[in-house]
Design an enzyme around this catalytic site. Structure first.
Site, PDB file in Angstrom:
ATOM      1  N   SER A 102       0.942   6.560   2.916  1.00 41.88           N
ATOM      2  CA  SER A 102       1.639   7.543   3.758  1.00 41.88           C
ATOM      3  C   SER A 102       2.922   8.056   3.105  1.00 41.88           C
ATOM      4  O   SER A 102       3.611   7.330   2.381  1.00 41.88           O
ATOM      5  CB  SER A 102       1.974   6.922   5.118  1.00 41.88           C
ATOM      6  N   GLU A 136      -9.508  -1.421   5.288  1.00 41.43           N
ATOM      7  CA  GLU A 136      -8.264  -1.621   6.038  1.00 41.43           C
ATOM      8  C   GLU A 136      -8.529  -1.581   7.535  1.00 41.43           C
ATOM      9  O   GLU A 136      -8.070  -2.449   8.290  1.00 41.43           O
ATOM     10  CB  GLU A 136      -7.243  -0.546   5.669  1.00 41.43           C
ATOM     11  N   GLN A 174       0.823  -1.207   0.000  1.00 40.58           N
ATOM     12  CA  GLN A 174       0.000   0.000   0.000  1.00 40.58           C
ATOM     13  C   GLN A 174       0.855   1.253   0.000  1.00 40.58           C
ATOM     14  O   GLN A 174       1.632   1.479   0.931  1.00 40.58           O
ATOM     15  CB  GLN A 174      -0.915  -0.018   1.226  1.00 40.58           C
ATOM     16  N   SER A 231       4.299  -1.346   4.238  1.00 40.75           N
ATOM     17  CA  SER A 231       4.489  -2.694   4.789  1.00 40.75           C
ATOM     18  C   SER A 231       4.848  -3.696   3.699  1.00 40.75           C
ATOM     19  O   SER A 231       4.142  -3.818   2.692  1.00 40.75           O
ATOM     20  CB  SER A 231       3.216  -3.155   5.505  1.00 40.75           C
TER      21      SER A 231
END
Length: 403
Positions: A134, A255, A131, A166
């Site tokens: 951020s 999520e 993903q 991640s």
């Protein structure tokens, strides 16, 4: 016998034949789950047999349509399957962000061609996703992201940096938020795009945390060329250009719902065994109770909180299956799961006492209590900080006034 009773009997029989005994230990650690993807290697023959059986049955994504690799189960059938998997303490046959986050977003916003390419590969465990949300300057205020995406005619040109990605170092593709219009209001100029991690210009740097290890990475995109389409009518952009925030919000609900439906206190030393585990380490008093009244009270309270949480998850899932969706309520589950996860590791540290206060000379004993306790602090941040979740709960669930 009703149709659902028949389905339960058939499911129980299928699991008895296809879920190996070795996969019935309830082990849900990151190290023992099957993640799939180009780089994945099965840890045992039993794990591969369980995975292959689930893929063939559509049970890696049981509620997805059959044409995209699922089993097409209705909500009440999926609930029965989950109950039967829980009854035998089965591991998930496949876990990854494609299933829990990207898949639901594609089902809501993707074209048929996008679904056919990406959902099918996810269901079969062929592609592992990460993903790209951020950024160093866009964490809790995600919409302030700066990663630049320029239209170059036959391709997009992307430059920027993502952080806390991640497993980026072992993922195959990334679903990414980029800014395609810097003049528009910050929520309006964002686009949701799918990128192959093998693309030239992508580099990844793992981030080491205080616990000695972590799945987090920095991801750098330097002049990355992304094709406008991966075949006829199969665009790299999901949804509309400059309307990616709509897709992003949908994915965030899933999520947070995924993070919130984990079993934060369960496992080898979960509520069912935590008292016995504590009794073994600390001992019993003359009446046969745990010989530490303060700790005994903490464990009892943890069990109560865990069961209240578990029932809340079940109730919300039932509501969602009736078409109501989780919406902002996913923040309630995410917040509760984060707090219970931290509480669980703190209780284990209390039980072990000073023996738990070590992470080994190299600082990377992944299964040590101290490492787990240190890592679990991250649950207050990942998937949306606790402060953000409380704001969402107060404004969108409880509808409290600003002042």
């Amino acid at each position: 016998m009703s149709d659902l009773e028949k389905f339960r009997a058939e499911t129980r029989e299928w699991l008895a034949e296809n879920c190996p005994e070795e996969m019935r230990d309830g082990d849900i650690t990151a190290e023992n789950q099957c993640w799939g993807g180009r780089q994945w290697e099965f840890q045992s023959e039993a794990q591969k047999r369980w995975f292959d059986a689930a893929v063939a049955k559509g049970y890696t994504v049981p509620t997805w349509p059959r044409e995209y690799g699922g089993a097409g189960l209705k909500a009440d059938e999926a609930k029965i399957l989950a109950e039967e998997l829980g009854r035998i303490n089965a591991r998930k046959p496949l876990s990854n962000f494609g299933i829990s986050m990207l898949g639901p977003a594609l089902l809501a916003f993707g074209t048929h061609e996008q679904k056919q390419m990406h959902l099918t590969a996810i269901a079969r465990g062929e592609i592992r996703w990460c993903q790209g949300y951020s950024e160093p300057g866009a964490g809790s205020d995600l919409a302030s992201l700066k990663t630049k995406c320029e239209d170059k005619g036959d391709h997009w040109l992307i430059n920027g940096q993502k952080i806390w990605t991640s497993n980026a170092d072992i993922s195959d593709w990334i679903f990414c938020l980029v800014r395609t219009d810097f003049d528009a209001p910050k929520h309006k100029g964002i686009t949701f795009i799918l990128i192959d991690m093998a693309s030239e210009g992508i580099s990844v740097k793992p981030i080491v945390l205080i616990s000695g290890h972590s799945p987090f990475c920095e991801t750098f995109l330097d002049n990355v060329k992304v094709p406008k389409a991966y075949g006829e009518n199969n665009l790299s952009v999901v949804g509309e250009v400059n309307r990616g925030w709509d897709v992003a919000k949908n994915l965030l609900v899933h999520e947070r719902g995924m993070l919130g439906t984990m079993s934060p206190l369960r496992g080898a030393t979960g509520p069912e065994n935590l008292g016995g585990y504590a009794a073994e380490k600390i001992g019993l008093d003359a009446t046969g109770r745990l010989d530490d009244p303060a700790l005994r009270q903490k464990i009892a309270q943890a069990e109560i909180d865990d069961w209240a949480y578990t029932l809340t998850v079940e109730r919300m899932n039932d509501e969602a299956s009736n078409g109501n969706g989780l919406g902002a309520k996913s923040s309630m589950l995410k917040y509760a799961a984060s707090e219970l996860t931290k509480k669980g590791s703190e209780l284990r540290m209390d039980i072990e006492g000073t023996k738990a206060a070590t992470i080994g000379p190299d600082g990377i004993e992944h299964d040590s209590l101290a490492n787990t306790w240190l890592y679990n602090r991250a649950y207050s941040i990942l998937g949306g900080t606790t402060e953000v979740q409380l704001n969402i709960i107060s404004k969108r669930v409880l509808e409290l006034p600003d002042n």
